[in-house]
Design a protein around this motif. Structure first.
Motif, short mmCIF file in Angstrom:
data_model
loop_
_atom_site.label_atom_id
_atom_site.label_comp_id
_atom_site.label_asym_id
_atom_site.label_seq_id
_atom_site.Cartn_x
_atom_site.Cartn_y
_atom_site.Cartn_z
N LYS A 126 0.91 -1.16 0.14
CA LYS A 126 0.11 0.12 0.04
C LYS A 126 0.68 1.60 -0.24
N GLU A 127 2.03 1.13 0.33
CA GLU A 127 2.92 2.30 0.57
C GLU A 127 4.06 2.41 -0.32
N GLY A 128 4.00 1.62 -0.92
CA GLY A 128 4.93 1.37 -2.40
C GLY A 128 6.32 1.08 -1.74
N LYS A 129 6.61 0.64 -0.97
CA LYS A 129 7.82 0.16 -0.21
C LYS A 129 8.53 -1.21 -1.08
N LEU A 130 7.94 -1.29 -2.34
CA LEU A 130 8.65 -2.88 -2.76
C LEU A 130 8.86 -2.88 -4.22
N ASP A 131 10.08 -3.69 -4.37
CA ASP A 131 10.61 -3.56 -6.07
C ASP A 131 10.29 -3.19 -6.58
N GLU A 132 10.69 -3.71 -8.06
CA GLU A 132 9.84 -4.28 -9.45
C GLU A 132 9.91 -5.72 -9.39
N ASN A 133 10.31 -6.00 -8.46
CA ASN A 133 10.24 -7.40 -8.35
C ASN A 133 9.38 -8.48 -6.66
N GLY A 134 9.11 -6.74 -6.45
CA GLY A 134 8.19 -7.96 -5.36
C GLY A 134 9.22 -8.17 -3.50
N LEU A 135 10.04 -7.62 -4.22
CA LEU A 135 10.99 -7.39 -2.92
C LEU A 135 11.16 -6.19 -2.32
N PRO A 136 11.02 -5.75 -0.39
CA PRO A 136 10.32 -5.28 0.53
C PRO A 136 12.02 -4.75 0.28
N LEU A 137 11.84 -2.87 0.27
CA LEU A 137 12.75 -1.89 -0.29
C LEU A 137 13.76 -1.54 1.15
N GLU A 138 12.89 -1.99 2.60
CA GLU A 138 13.18 -2.45 3.84
C GLU A 138 12.62 -3.71 4.34
N PRO A 139 13.99 -4.69 4.16
CA PRO A 139 13.15 -5.55 4.81
C PRO A 139 13.14 -5.49 6.58
N SER A 140 12.45 -6.24 7.23
CA SER A 140 12.57 -6.15 8.52
C SER A 140 13.39 -7.66 9.08
N ALA A 141 13.59 -7.58 10.23
CA ALA A 141 14.97 -8.32 10.64
C ALA A 141 14.66 -9.80 10.55
N GLU A 142 12.99 -10.61 9.85
CA GLU A 142 12.60 -11.76 9.65
C GLU A 142 13.20 -11.77 8.30
N GLU A 143 12.79 -10.88 7.40
CA GLU A 143 12.96 -11.32 5.82
C GLU A 143 14.13 -11.19 5.46
N LYS A 144 15.15 -11.03 6.21
CA LYS A 144 16.80 -10.53 6.31
C LYS A 144 17.61 -12.15 6.56
N LEU A 145 16.52 -13.36 7.57
CA LEU A 145 17.30 -13.85 7.63
C LEU A 145 17.21 -15.32 6.10
N THR A 146 18.38 -16.28 6.34
CA THR A 146 18.47 -16.84 5.03
C THR A 146 17.61 -18.22 5.77
N PRO A 147 17.52 -19.24 4.88
CA PRO A 147 16.82 -20.60 5.79
C PRO A 147 17.20 -21.24 6.52
N GLU A 148 18.67 -20.79 6.35
CA GLU A 148 19.11 -22.32 7.61
C GLU A 148 19.12 -20.98 8.76
N GLU A 149 19.37 -19.28 8.75
CA GLU A 149 19.44 -18.89 9.94
C GLU A 149 17.90 -19.28 11.18
N ALA A 150 16.85 -19.75 9.94
CA ALA A 150 15.67 -19.51 9.89
C ALA A 150 14.87 -20.71 11.09
N VAL A 151 16.05 -21.57 10.14
CA VAL A 151 15.57 -22.86 10.83
C VAL A 151 16.22 -22.94 12.28
N ALA A 152 17.76 -22.43 12.27
CA ALA A 152 17.68 -22.68 13.69
C ALA A 152 17.71 -21.87 14.57
N GLN A 153 16.60 -20.74 14.54
CA GLN A 153 16.17 -19.85 15.48
C GLN A 153 15.11 -20.74 15.46
N ALA A 154 14.75 -21.30 14.57
CA ALA A 154 12.99 -22.49 15.42
C ALA A 154 13.41 -23.03 16.16
#
Length: 162
Positions: A126-154
């Motif tokens: 809604k605020e237009g903070k996505l680039d042309e690929n649909g990725l966020p311009l200002e990613p949150s901490a959860e969005e910056k995690l790699t799949p391996e880091e997310a599994v380890a954190q979970a």
């Protein structure tokens, strides 16, 4: 005859009875008598530096070992109990049998996505903070995690995954 009776009292006695005669020729030294059972002489043979009979430890491992005549303590073998601080906790330790059963469906991946990511994606769209690929311009901490880091954190303790 009076000299034989004191000699019999110094022999360690084991009270084992067998009914079959062929079972009578077994080696009973491998049957360890627990420490609380046995005569006074049996317990004296377990004490001292040159023990004649082994001590039954009932499955408990020693926290020390002897090296060159010195006793060395292994701190990793000593059990450590970690107990949380429960001051200010209003929960009681008893749960009544009259409580109702909690029926809860399985938490699916779609429900997890809706609970964590969907709000941020809608706000960014809604605020237009996505680039042309649909990725966020200002990613949150959860969005910056790699799949391996997310599994380890979970899988960390306290992440409420059972």
């Amino acid at each position: 005859m009076s000299k034989i009776i004191p000699l019999i009292n110094f022999i360690s006695k084991r009270g084992i009875s067998l009914t079959a005669p062929r079972e009578g020729k077994r080696n009973f030294r491998k049957f360890v008598i627990p420490n609380k059972r046995g005569s006074r002489i049996h317990k004296m043979q377990q004490m001292g530096s040159n023990r004649q009979l082994p001590i039954d430890k009932r499955g408990v491992r020693d926290t020390v070992y002897e090296l060159n005549g010195k006793v060395v303590t292994v701190p990793e073998m000593i059990p450590e109990l970690i107990v949380p601080d429960l001051q200010g906790c209003t929960l009681k330790p008893y749960v009544s049998y009259r409580t109702e059963d909690v029926v809860q469906s399985e938490f699916t991946s779609k429900q997890l996505f809706d609970a964590i990511y969907s709000k941020k994606i809608v706000i960014d769209y809604k605020e237009g903070k996505l680039d042309e690929n649909g990725l966020p311009l200002e990613p949150s901490a959860e969005e910056k995690l790699t799949p391996e880091e997310a599994v380890a954190q979970a899988k960390k303790t306290g992440s409420d995954i059972f």
